[in-house]
Design a protein around this motif. Sequence first.
Motif, short mmCIF file in Angstrom:
data_model
loop_
_atom_site.label_atom_id
_atom_site.label_comp_id
_atom_site.label_asym_id
_atom_site.label_seq_id
_atom_site.Cartn_x
_atom_site.Cartn_y
_atom_site.Cartn_z
N LYS A 146 18.78 90.16 64.32
CA LYS A 146 18.79 90.59 62.91
C LYS A 146 17.39 90.82 62.34
O LYS A 146 17.13 91.85 61.75
CB LYS A 146 19.51 89.56 62.04
CG LYS A 146 20.96 89.85 61.84
CD LYS A 146 21.56 88.87 60.86
CE LYS A 146 23.07 89.00 60.89
NZ LYS A 146 23.72 87.98 60.10
N GLY A 147 16.53 89.88 62.47
CA GLY A 147 15.22 89.98 61.81
C GLY A 147 14.17 90.75 62.58
O GLY A 147 13.03 90.85 62.14
N LEU A 148 14.53 91.29 63.73
CA LEU A 148 13.53 91.97 64.56
C LEU A 148 13.42 93.46 64.23
O LEU A 148 14.42 94.10 63.89
CB LEU A 148 13.89 91.83 66.04
CG LEU A 148 13.89 90.42 66.63
CD1 LEU A 148 14.36 90.47 68.08
CD2 LEU A 148 12.50 89.80 66.56
N PRO A 149 12.21 94.00 64.35
CA PRO A 149 12.07 95.46 64.22
C PRO A 149 12.85 96.16 65.35
O PRO A 149 13.09 95.57 66.40
CB PRO A 149 10.57 95.70 64.37
CG PRO A 149 9.92 94.36 64.23
CD PRO A 149 10.95 93.33 64.54
N GLU A 150 13.21 97.40 65.14
CA GLU A 150 14.04 98.16 66.09
C GLU A 150 13.45 98.18 67.50
O GLU A 150 14.17 97.99 68.48
CB GLU A 150 14.24 99.60 65.59
CG GLU A 150 15.18 100.42 66.44
CD GLU A 150 16.61 99.88 66.48
OE1 GLU A 150 17.25 100.00 67.55
OE2 GLU A 150 17.08 99.32 65.48
N ALA A 151 12.16 98.38 67.63
CA ALA A 151 11.53 98.45 68.96
C ALA A 151 11.65 97.11 69.69
O ALA A 151 11.99 97.08 70.88
CB ALA A 151 10.07 98.84 68.82
N GLU A 152 11.42 96.02 68.99
CA GLU A 152 11.55 94.69 69.61
C GLU A 152 13.00 94.38 69.95
O GLU A 152 13.29 93.78 70.98
CB GLU A 152 10.98 93.61 68.68
CG GLU A 152 9.48 93.58 68.63
CD GLU A 152 8.97 92.46 67.73
OE1 GLU A 152 9.53 91.35 67.78
OE2 GLU A 152 8.00 92.72 67.00
N ARG A 153 13.90 94.78 69.06
CA ARG A 153 15.33 94.57 69.29
C ARG A 153 15.77 95.29 70.56
O ARG A 153 16.44 94.71 71.42
CB ARG A 153 16.13 95.06 68.09
CG ARG A 153 17.60 94.73 68.20
CD ARG A 153 18.39 95.20 67.01
NE ARG A 153 17.71 94.88 65.75
CZ ARG A 153 17.83 95.56 64.63
NH1 ARG A 153 18.62 96.62 64.59
NH2 ARG A 153 17.18 95.21 63.56
#
Length: 176
Positions: free
Chosen positions: A114-121
Amino acid sequence: IIMVVNKAGRLMWFNKELEKRIDIDPSYGMPMDAFWPELNLEPVWGTIGEMIFIHNNIHYKLIHRPVATVDDPNGLLALYISDTTEFQELLRDFNNSRTSIACIQIDNHEEVLKGLPEAERTTLVYETNKLIDEWVTNLHGFLSRVSNGHYIAVMERQYLEKAIEDKFDILDKVRR
């Protein structure tokens, strides 16, 4: 092998097959634990039944039945013993090759993402999928992702047993 033993576990009678199957020359009155120390007849004394015991990697099936004597209805025990090693190995191989299905679910998967930026996700999902896929592949299995954090793995029972024995070491890898 056919034998008759007394309550002390001593040979009262035996056929010639016993001589072929043990490492020592049997004699009347010899204790059975001299050649089969693993065999404990005390729990089955006076009963009719069967059991399996193993000696020197040989699986034996033992069928037992009480034999009455003049002063005791359970004075002796008749034993019929056969080598079932080949059957037991076949049974083990059959059970090990049975198909097993494992449902794998990553706890808190959505919350972590949930709290991660798209690239990290995307990177985290990729790395998690890669780890689980490699783990299942090493277990000679097949993996299918059902949804985010949910997978189905198919493998032989022997490899599932190995994963259990290794305490599902994939859990520690995914947590890191």
